[in-house]
Structure formats: C-alpha cells, structure tokens
Design a protein around this motif. Structure first.
Motif, PDB file in Angstrom:
ATOM      1  N   VAL A  89       0.854  -1.186   0.000  1.00 27.95           N
ATOM      2  CA  VAL A  89       0.000   0.000   0.000  1.00 27.95           C
ATOM      3  C   VAL A  89       0.888   1.233   0.000  1.00 27.95           C
ATOM      4  O   VAL A  89       1.816   1.336   0.816  1.00 27.95           O
ATOM      5  CB  VAL A  89      -0.904   0.059   1.247  1.00 27.95           C
ATOM      6  N   LYS A  90       0.622   2.148  -0.911  1.00 31.45           N
ATOM      7  CA  LYS A  90       1.204   3.490  -0.818  1.00 31.45           C
ATOM      8  C   LYS A  90       0.228   4.317  -0.012  1.00 31.45           C
ATOM      9  O   LYS A  90      -0.928   4.512  -0.416  1.00 31.45           O
ATOM     10  CB  LYS A  90       1.421   4.092  -2.203  1.00 31.45           C
ATOM     11  N   PHE A  91       0.670   4.788   1.151  1.00 29.72           N
ATOM     12  CA  PHE A  91      -0.228   5.328   2.166  1.00 29.72           C
ATOM     13  C   PHE A  91       0.100   6.796   2.422  1.00 29.72           C
ATOM     14  O   PHE A  91       1.261   7.172   2.584  1.00 29.72           O
ATOM     15  CB  PHE A  91      -0.054   4.520   3.454  1.00 29.72           C
ATOM     16  N   ALA A  92      -0.927   7.630   2.474  1.00 32.04           N
ATOM     17  CA  ALA A  92      -0.729   9.056   2.726  1.00 32.04           C
ATOM     18  C   ALA A  92      -0.302   9.304   4.169  1.00 32.04           C
ATOM     19  O   ALA A  92      -0.817   8.676   5.099  1.00 32.04           O
ATOM     20  CB  ALA A  92      -2.008   9.821   2.422  1.00 32.04           C
ATOM     21  N   VAL A  93       0.643  10.213   4.349  1.00 27.75           N
ATOM     22  CA  VAL A  93       1.096  10.590   5.691  1.00 27.75           C
ATOM     23  C   VAL A  93       1.175  12.098   5.789  1.00 27.75           C
ATOM     24  O   VAL A  93       1.134  12.813   4.776  1.00 27.75           O
ATOM     25  CB  VAL A  93       2.467   9.968   6.028  1.00 27.75           C
ATOM     26  N   VAL A  94       1.283  12.587   7.014  1.00 24.68           N
ATOM     27  CA  VAL A  94       1.435  14.013   7.275  1.00 24.68           C
ATOM     28  C   VAL A  94       2.563  14.190   8.270  1.00 24.68           C
ATOM     29  O   VAL A  94       3.060  13.225   8.861  1.00 24.68           O
ATOM     30  CB  VAL A  94       0.134  14.630   7.830  1.00 24.68           C
ATOM     31  N   ALA A  95       2.965  15.421   8.471  1.00 24.44           N
ATOM     32  CA  ALA A  95       3.963  15.710   9.502  1.00 24.44           C
ATOM     33  C   ALA A  95       3.390  15.338  10.871  1.00 24.44           C
ATOM     34  O   ALA A  95       2.184  15.486  11.124  1.00 24.44           O
ATOM     35  CB  ALA A  95       4.341  17.181   9.469  1.00 24.44           C
ATOM     36  N   ASP A  96       4.243  14.840  11.747  1.00 26.04           N
ATOM     37  CA  ASP A  96       3.793  14.423  13.077  1.00 26.04           C
ATOM     38  C   ASP A  96       3.185  15.612  13.815  1.00 26.04           C
ATOM     39  O   ASP A  96       3.563  16.777  13.604  1.00 26.04           O
ATOM     40  CB  ASP A  96       4.975  13.859  13.861  1.00 26.04           C
ATOM     41  N   PHE A  97       2.253  15.326  14.699  1.00 19.57           N
ATOM     42  CA  PHE A  97       1.583  16.393  15.427  1.00 19.57           C
ATOM     43  C   PHE A  97       1.087  15.864  16.778  1.00 19.57           C
ATOM     44  O   PHE A  97       1.063  14.657  17.027  1.00 19.57           O
ATOM     45  CB  PHE A  97       0.408  16.960  14.619  1.00 19.57           C
TER      46      PHE A  97
END
Length: 499
Positions: free
Chosen positions: A182-190
C-alpha cells in the motif's frame, strides 16, 4: 483444523482450513497464490485475525490461509511541506508504522484504527475511525495498491475515485486478491489533546447529533464536531461519555498514551467472575456496567515515559499515542483473560442518528418492562462512532442508496454494540433474544449497513437488502476480472452475491 480470530481457540474465523502458510516476502505470497491457482485451491489472507465471527473464509475445508504478518517492510517515505506518502507491505500494523513514522517526524493522521490490525487488512475490510470532518476510513489514505490476483499476478492500481476497479479494491473484502503493498498518505507528526465530557442521555437523544459531532477532528459517543470524536453509551445508567480530540501546538507538554484493552491479571479475573454471574440474571450486569462506567470517567491514559496514570482531563500527547496507543507495560489484552465478546455494528446516515438511538432506547425499555432488562456488559460500553462520506462500492459510508431512501452525504453513525460472552454452559448471554431482536429491528426499520468484520452470518443475510444492488453488480464484475476461479471466495461474498 479451525483458523481462529484474535480471541483464540473456540472463536473460529474459519471452521476448517487445510493449511496455514507464513511467508516472509511478497514474492513468497506470489508463489503460494500461483500454486493455489494451478491446483484450484481456495485462498484467504489473514493479518492479525482481528474479527469477531466465522466469516473470513468460505466453508470449503480445502481452503488455505496465507498469513501476512511476516511480510512487513516499510519504505519510500516522502514528506514535503507537511504531507507525503510511505509504502507498507501486507503485514505492517498500525502500531509498527506509527513508531516508524514518529521516529522520522511523520504521522498517519486520522486514518488509523487499532494497534493490533494490519493496514492492508483494514483497507480490505473497510475499517474506520470516527470523524465527520476528516477522512476516517482507512482506505481514504490509500494512494496506490499492489494486489496479487487469482493468477498470482501483481496488479498495480493508482487511486482513482472515478474508476470501478479502484472503487472495488478500496473495500475489497479480500475478494479481489491479497493486498501486497500500500502506498499510504502521511502528514507531519503532530500532537493532540483528548477530553471527555459526561452527558445525560437526554442531552444526546434530544439534540442534533450531527451538529454536536461535526466540529471535532475525531469524535465518538464517545462524539462531537472535532476532527476526531466518538461516544460511549451506558444505557443502564442513561449516561454518555463524549470523547473529543483536537490538534494542539507541537511544543505542548505531555506524553499521554491510551490503552483501551489493557487489563491486569487481578482485573481480568475479577471482571470474568462478575460478568459470568450475569449470564442468568440481570443484576450483576448492571453492577458491572456501573463499575466500568466509573473506571472510564477517569482518563484511560498513562504517561508514556513514566507509566504513571493520568487522573484529570484533558490529556496531551503525540497523535498516535493519544488516538490509539496500545498495551500498558506488564499488562495483557482483555481476551487473554477469557473476556471475550460478541458484537453488532451497523451504520446509518448521521441524519438518522437520533431516530436510531431513540429506537434502541425503546428496545431497552421494552426488555425492562418484560422483566428481562439488558444493559452494556462490555468494558468500554456501547461505542458510537462517525464516518465522513467516502465512496467505495462496499464501504459503510458511501452515498449509494439501497432499498430505503436515505441521505448519506453528511456521513454515517456507526452503532457498535459489543457484549460479554459468558464462558459457562452454552455461552448464552442474559436475554439472548434481545440481541437478535435488536439486530432485526434496526435492519428492517433503517437503511442499516453492516461492518464487514463485526457481524454474524445471519446479520449479513438480513442486511443485504439495504445494500445498493448496482454497486454489488459492478463489484462482482471487477472481482471476476481479478479472480475468475473464485479462489478468494468468502462466506460474506457468497451471502451478498458477489462471488
């Protein structure tokens, strides 16, 4: 031999399988599927077995299980301007990916589920968290999928919400094949805070639930209008816990770590004795509910660095630790102490949320009037979650209308009613008929859709009429292209008529 759910022996996901394989690479899975294709052997993939009933396989005893948890590489992290992607293999769990991303300054955001579930399995089965304002179905974060089809070929799909193949693959029930990557969307940690409010029942049933939930990132009733919200219902006490989460500045102090399932040996043994006492009489069940309710009044969080309990709301910490967490050191999950359950989870349009909960209250009151009162017998109460509309043929929150006119455009309410399964005698619950009547009533009176891992065969059979028939037809066409031999068949696929 049976192949069991996460609950272990006595809780079969498949009643009889001929072999269980544990490959170590994607290439190993390809080889196993090619061999099964050549022999015409039924195949089902399994990650951590996080399901409740005997619905993983068909009833063909020749079925082989391919366990994916040993195929768990993570690679290709890209993060720019606060957003990006990562590639995970079939057996990567949410906890594994969360730790890996946190060490690299990234996060999964809100499309995460439980610590002991694989990401690929969650996508296949349409798993979700709880939010009306943010994408909460795990599939929403899938940017591409590599699926091993019924010929053992590795098929690459890029996200395309206008394409029937993607609409089938993004909630496939494993019927197209095995999700290898799976190519999975991520964001900056928060970081986020979690807060909890106690509400009287009328404050929920007599208000606009949609207006309460939509402001929060994540909410459940456990719910509100945060990015994440949900609600716990304690029907015997006529109380709700409203749990809400929202982002906070990254410099906010706090290392809160949540655990929903951790119990000590003493807690496990005590709870088992009390809950078993409620098998043939209602009184102990109401005592259990009040104990669980009072325990949940305080935060189910500890400081991750010290392991000390946190006693006051709100709590603050890194997103994954607060939203999901895991197990506390030295403790085990409740099912290790024979605290097993049955459940029912149905989704309805959030615009019908008040009507559904009021109908459930009527059924509770009816049972009490008949002298056989029922309440919550699960340590976290009745869980009420929410899902933003997301389009896939078999997803719980799509806007496709079945045989009952309904507006799904504002999202869905998921009514998740787990209950303790006694370990004594025939394992029946007190007033077992109540649970059967509840499911039938909600399915018949509402456009209720089933969660694909949290319902019995009987519930699926009753709920088929509420699924949009054109979506089933189009899904079946895609499935036949991927798996013309029907290697990946399951009892659920058979019940809903797509295999």
């Amino acid at each position: 031999e049976p192949y069991n759910t996460f609950d272990g022996p006595g809780f079969p996901a498949c009643h009889e399988v001929s072999q269980v394989y544990s490959p170590g690479t994607v290439e190993d899975i390809v080889t196993l599927v090619k061999d099964a294709s050549f022999k015409g052997t039924p195949v089902r993939a399994s990650g951590r077995g996080h399901m409740w009933y005997d619905t993983l396989c068909s009833d063909d005893p020749n079925t082989v299980i391919i366990r994916t948890d040993g195929v768990n590489k993570i690679s290709d992290l890209v993060l720019k301007d606060g957003a990006g992607s990562v590639v995970v293999e079939a057996g990567v769990t949410f906890m594994q990916l969360a730790h890996w991303l946190h060490a690299r300054g990234a996060s999964m955001g809100y499309t995460l589920v439980n610590w002991n579930i694989t990401i690929a399995g969650a996508i296949a089965m349409g798993a979700h968290r709880s939010s009306l304002s943010q994408e909460s179905q795990v599939s929403a974060a899938a940017l591409a999928l590599d699926i091993i089809n019924g010929k053992g070929e590795l098929i690459h799909l890029d996200k395309d919400q206008s394409n029937d193949t993607w609409l089938a693959a993004s909630t496939s029930l494993g019927l197209l094949g095995i999700i290898a990557r799976v190519k999975f969307a991520v964001v900056a940690d928060f970081k986020v805070y979690a807060n909890q409010t106690i509400l009287d029942e009328d404050e929920v049933l007599e208000t606009d639930i949609y207006a309460q939930i939509s402001p929060y990132v994540t909410a459940n009733y456990w719910a509100r209008s945060f990015p994440y919200t949900f609600i716990q219902w304690w029907p015997g006490l006529r109380k709700f816990h409203l749990r809400t989460y929202n982002p906070v500045p990254i410099e906010t102090r706090g290392n809160a770590f949540q655990s929903t399932f951790s119990v000590s040996a003493l807690e496990g043994k005590t709870a088992l004795s009390l809950l078993n006492a409620g098998q043939n009489m209602s009184g102990p069940n109401f005592v259990s509910e009040e104990i669980f309710y009072r325990l949940w009044n305080a935060p189910n969080f500890r400081d991750k660095t010290t392991n000390f309990p946190l006693f006051t709301w709100p709590v603050y910490g890194w997103a994954y630790d607060v939203l999901i967490g895991g197990l506390y050191p030295g403790q085990r999950p409740e099912w290790d102490y024979d605290l097993h359950g049955q459940t029912l989870e149905l989704a309805v349009p959030v615009t019908q949320a008040n009507a559904l909960l009021k109908r459930v209250r009527e059924l509770f009151d009816q049972a009490a009037a008949e002298g056989k009162p029922v309440t919550s017998t699960y340590r976290s109460g009745i869980n009420i979650k929410f899902g933003k509309a997301f389009d896939s043929f078999l997803g719980q929150t799509n806007e496709r209308v079945g045989n009952k006119t309904a507006d799904w455009s504002k999202g869905a309410l998921m009514f998740d009613f787990p209950s303790f399964q006694p370990t004594l005698g025939d394992h029946h619950r007190y007033n077992e008929e109540f649970y059967l009547n509840l499911a039938t009533t909600l399915i018949n009176e509402f456009p209720a859709r089933p969660h694909w891992t949290k319902n019995t065969r009987e519930v699926f059979t009753k709920a088929v009429k509420n699924l949009e028939q054109d979506s089933l037809v189009r899904f079946a066409r895609v499935r036949e292209q991927f798996d013309p031999q029907n290697l990946f068949k399951s009892i659920v696929g058979e019940i809903i008529g797509v295999v």
